[in-house]
Each structure stands twice: as structure tokens, then as C-alpha cells.
Design an enzyme around this catalytic site. Sequence first.
Site, PDB file in Angstrom:
ATOM      1  N   LYS A 170       0.989  -1.347  -0.012  1.00  0.00           N
ATOM      2  CA  LYS A 170      -0.059   0.116  -0.021  1.00  0.00           C
ATOM      3  C   LYS A 170       0.943   1.252   0.014  1.00  0.00           C
ATOM      4  O   LYS A 170       0.674   2.343  -0.524  1.00  0.00           O
ATOM      5  CB  LYS A 170      -0.778  -0.027   1.403  1.00  0.00           C
ATOM      6  CG  LYS A 170      -1.715   1.097   1.641  1.00  0.00           C
ATOM      7  CD  LYS A 170      -2.856   1.708   0.465  1.00  0.00           C
ATOM      8  CE  LYS A 170      -3.299   2.960   0.767  1.00  0.00           C
ATOM      9  NZ  LYS A 170      -4.565   3.201   0.275  1.00  0.00           N
ATOM     10  N   LYS A 238      -0.266  11.379   6.348  1.00  0.00           N
ATOM     11  CA  LYS A 238       0.178  10.254   7.073  1.00  0.00           C
ATOM     12  C   LYS A 238       0.740   9.230   6.253  1.00  0.00           C
ATOM     13  O   LYS A 238       1.850   8.344   6.721  1.00  0.00           O
ATOM     14  CB  LYS A 238      -0.961   9.550   7.933  1.00  0.00           C
ATOM     15  CG  LYS A 238      -0.945   8.545   8.604  1.00  0.00           C
ATOM     16  CD  LYS A 238      -1.589   7.224   7.884  1.00  0.00           C
ATOM     17  CE  LYS A 238      -3.047   7.501   7.345  1.00  0.00           C
ATOM     18  NZ  LYS A 238      -3.423   6.443   6.828  1.00  0.00           N
TER      19      LYS A 238
HETATM   20  N1  NAP Z   1     -10.613   7.767   1.678  1.00  0.00           N
HETATM   21  C1  NAP Z   1      -9.903   7.335   0.730  1.00  0.00           C
HETATM   22  O1  NAP Z   1     -10.183   7.388  -0.279  1.00  0.00           O
HETATM   23  C2  NAP Z   1      -9.041   5.895   1.228  1.00  0.00           C
HETATM   24  C3  NAP Z   1      -8.601   5.171   0.454  1.00  0.00           C
HETATM   25  C4  NAP Z   1      -7.855   4.037   0.860  1.00  0.00           C
HETATM   26  C5  NAP Z   1      -7.571   3.786   2.179  1.00  0.00           C
HETATM   27  N2  NAP Z   1      -7.831   4.615   2.858  1.00  0.00           N
HETATM   28  C6  NAP Z   1      -7.450   4.603   4.589  1.00  0.00           C
HETATM   29  O2  NAP Z   1      -8.593   3.882   5.040  1.00  0.00           O
HETATM   30  C7  NAP Z   1      -8.668   4.420   6.450  1.00  0.00           C
HETATM   31  C8  NAP Z   1      -9.937   5.275   6.770  1.00  0.00           C
HETATM   32  O3  NAP Z   1      -9.898   6.378   5.944  1.00  0.00           O
HETATM   33  P1  NAP Z   1     -11.303   7.242   5.903  1.00  0.00           P
HETATM   34  O4  NAP Z   1     -11.121   8.072   4.880  1.00  0.00           O
HETATM   35  O5  NAP Z   1     -12.625   6.252   5.910  1.00  0.00           O
HETATM   36  O6  NAP Z   1     -11.201   8.015   7.135  1.00  0.00           O
HETATM   37  P2  NAP Z   1     -12.114   8.529   8.049  1.00  0.00           P
HETATM   38  O7  NAP Z   1     -13.386   9.265   7.244  1.00  0.00           O
HETATM   39  O8  NAP Z   1     -11.633   9.769   8.931  1.00  0.00           O
HETATM   40  O9  NAP Z   1     -12.776   7.537   9.028  1.00  0.00           O
HETATM   41  C9  NAP Z   1     -12.426   6.936   9.914  1.00  0.00           C
HETATM   42  C10 NAP Z   1     -13.205   6.781  11.097  1.00  0.00           C
HETATM   43  O10 NAP Z   1     -12.454   5.987  12.159  1.00  0.00           O
HETATM   44  C11 NAP Z   1     -13.274   6.304  13.417  1.00  0.00           C
HETATM   45  N3  NAP Z   1     -12.666   6.122  14.327  1.00  0.00           N
HETATM   46  C12 NAP Z   1     -11.282   6.699  14.674  1.00  0.00           C
HETATM   47  N4  NAP Z   1     -10.697   6.157  15.912  1.00  0.00           N
HETATM   48  C13 NAP Z   1     -11.679   5.249  16.585  1.00  0.00           C
HETATM   49  C14 NAP Z   1     -11.688   4.552  17.494  1.00  0.00           C
HETATM   50  N5  NAP Z   1     -11.220   4.572  18.538  1.00  0.00           N
HETATM   51  N6  NAP Z   1     -12.997   3.798  17.585  1.00  0.00           N
HETATM   52  C15 NAP Z   1     -13.864   3.553  16.870  1.00  0.00           C
HETATM   53  N7  NAP Z   1     -13.953   4.382  15.440  1.00  0.00           N
HETATM   54  C16 NAP Z   1     -12.617   5.397  15.575  1.00  0.00           C
HETATM   55  C17 NAP Z   1     -13.627   7.641  13.244  1.00  0.00           C
HETATM   56  O11 NAP Z   1     -14.678   8.236  13.825  1.00  0.00           O
HETATM   57  P3  NAP Z   1     -15.322   9.404  14.102  1.00  0.00           P
HETATM   58  O12 NAP Z   1     -16.337   9.865  13.074  1.00  0.00           O
HETATM   59  O13 NAP Z   1     -16.074   9.376  15.400  1.00  0.00           O
HETATM   60  O14 NAP Z   1     -14.221  10.361  14.626  1.00  0.00           O
HETATM   61  C18 NAP Z   1     -14.060   7.625  11.481  1.00  0.00           C
HETATM   62  O15 NAP Z   1     -15.419   7.629  11.518  1.00  0.00           O
HETATM   63  C19 NAP Z   1      -7.249   5.358   6.689  1.00  0.00           C
HETATM   64  O16 NAP Z   1      -6.246   4.605   7.214  1.00  0.00           O
HETATM   65  C20 NAP Z   1      -7.050   5.855   5.103  1.00  0.00           C
HETATM   66  O17 NAP Z   1      -5.528   6.085   4.983  1.00  0.00           O
HETATM   67  C21 NAP Z   1      -8.663   5.761   2.538  1.00  0.00           C
END
Ligand code: NAP
Length: 294
Positions: A170, A238
Amino acid sequence: MRVGVIGLGIMGAPMARNLLRAGHAVTVHGRTPARVEALVSAGATVADSPAAVARDVDAVITMLPDTPDVEAVVAGPAGILAGARPGLLAIDMSTIAPAAARTLAGRAAAAGVALLDAPVSGGEQGAIAGSLSIMVGGDAAACERAKPIFAALGRQVTYMGGPGQGQMTKLVNQVVGATTLAAVAEGVVLAARAGLDPAAVVRALDAGAASSWMLREQAPRMQRNDFAPGFMVRLQQKDLRLALAAAAQLGVQLPTTAVVHLLFAALEAQGDSNLGTQALVKALEALSSKKDAP
Ligand SMILES: NC(=O)c1ccc[n+]([C@@H]2O[C@H](COP(=O)([O-])OP(=O)(O)OC[C@H]3O[C@@H](n4cnc5c(N)ncnc54)[C@H](OP(=O)(O)O)[C@@H]3O)[C@@H](O)[C@H]2O)c1
């Protein structure tokens, strides 16, 4: 299967929906009530801690922002390992440090839990469409057990080797993706300054050797100043930090990636951390002088 999903953000929420659509019984845990309620309305069950999720399911997915989040949710006091019974399958689909993935896999194995690192590429659109590319590290037999789950989430599952190798793959993906995004942003700024028709430029390039997902998906957003997040600048940063650190450990130089990381830092410095990565075009526009188009 009975599948848990922890982390209901931009990626995790549509992934949970696709698991429900595929007929799996889904249990979710989240911190923000509105995100949890939206999934309960779609048919999911709710649990009040990661440990409680682990008690209820055959497999649990984490889709969390960063390494410390995954460490806390997997191995913290009310974490997955605290509620797990031997035989549980844990699948971390977040992007985290490969070394942390290896350590967590070791701790999970000691509790009889197979932990796969299975980060994804394909963006929010890929999560919604169930067309992600899934890069898997960990036990090969556990990867086979996870196939019915992966089938609901992605189009391509690639087994990359032992623990951490999915995360390492990744990071390679992020190096290629972020530098491609920067090249697309440079092209968008140049085309605009030259007075070229925005849609025609994308059409012309997409049919030739400069075609890419970044061009097709992100150039139109840059051109209409749509900076709503699919993938946030802070998460991109990150990932680039993780990639630069992993490369340094291996004695590899990533000069282009380092420059892109700095350009994103300019965005962060002006408070744009929560915009989508396509906002990189703003940093490049700020570097360009204010000449009129010919
Ligand atoms: N977005 C993309 O295009 C993409 C593509 C590939 C990979 N990724 C990877 O996928 C991961 C998630 O990305 P995302 O874009 O979905 O981020 P995001 O929208 O910020 O979602 C992350 C979620 O994790 C929750 N969270 C954080 N700490 C937690 C805990 N202790 N217990 C329960 N829930 C918790 C947050 O909750 P709250 O809402 O309550 O803060 C949030 O809803 C990251 O590692 C990112 O690098 C993202």
C-alpha cells in the site's frame, strides 16, 4: 458470515453497507452516533466496544485513520483482543505502518487470532462500488478464509506475503498515487493558464499514454474547485510519512515523493488538512505568477 466493522468513516461506512448487501450479518461499533445510526437503519447491529464486536462475530474489520488508532482498537483495554476467542479472524484494512502491522499480528497470534493487514486502494468511489484493490499480508490460510468478505468489498485481492507486506504494498501504491496526483495537478494548472478547454484536455489525455485514475477522477474536481474530501490531505500526509520512513529504513531515496509531501505541507499550513487531496492544485496555483492566458 458474521462480520464486525469498526471505523465508520468515508471508507468504512460504504464497506459495511456492501457487506450487508452481500448477505453478511454486520455488527458495527463507532464513536459518532449519527454514523452508527445510519448503519443500524441499513440493517446492522450495534456493539458498544471493539471487545463486544469481537465476541459477536466470525471476523472483524478495522478501517481507522492511523497506526495508534488501530493499536488502541485491536490491543487496547476494551479492544478486539480483549473480547476475542481463538479462531477469530481480524482484518485491518486501514493504512498503517508495516512494522506496527507485524507487531499486532504477533500479539493477535498469541491470543489465537489471525490478523491480516489488508489495506485498500480505489478511494471512496471504490468503497461504494465494492471495487477496491485489496493488498493482503499475513497468514495465507487466513487470507483464504477472508475471501467471502473480500468478495463483497473489492475486485482484486492480491496476497503479498507475511505480516506487514500488505501495508508495504500500500505504501508503494501511495508513492505512485501521490506523485501521479501531483503531475495531474501541474497539468491542470498549465492547461488552465494556457486557456485550454478543461474537459477536452482530460478527454485527450485520457485516450493516450498519460491516462490514469488520478487524471480521470481528480482533474475534473480540480478544474471545478471541488475540494470535498474523498481522501483527506491529513491521511495522505500520514501515508507519505510512512512511505518516506519505510524507504529510509531500506536505504531508498524517494525525491519526487518528498517534494509532493512538502507541497501537501503547504496546504496543511493554511488549514486545508481536511480537504480532499485534489486540493493539491491550490498549492501549485499559489506558486504560479498571475499572467493572463495567451
Ligand atoms: N478515503 C480514501 O480514499 C481512502 C482510500 C484508501 C485507504 N484509506 C485509508 O482508510 C483508513 C480510513 O480512511 P477514511 O477516509 O475512511 O477516514 P475517516 O473518514 O476519517 O474515517 C475514520 C473513522 O474511524 C473512526 N475512528 C477513529 N478512531 C476510532 C476508535 N477508537 N473507535 C472507533 N472508531 C474510530 C472515526 O470515527 P469518528 O467519526 O467518530 O471520528 C472515523 O469515522 C485510513 O487509514 C486511510 O488512510 C482511505
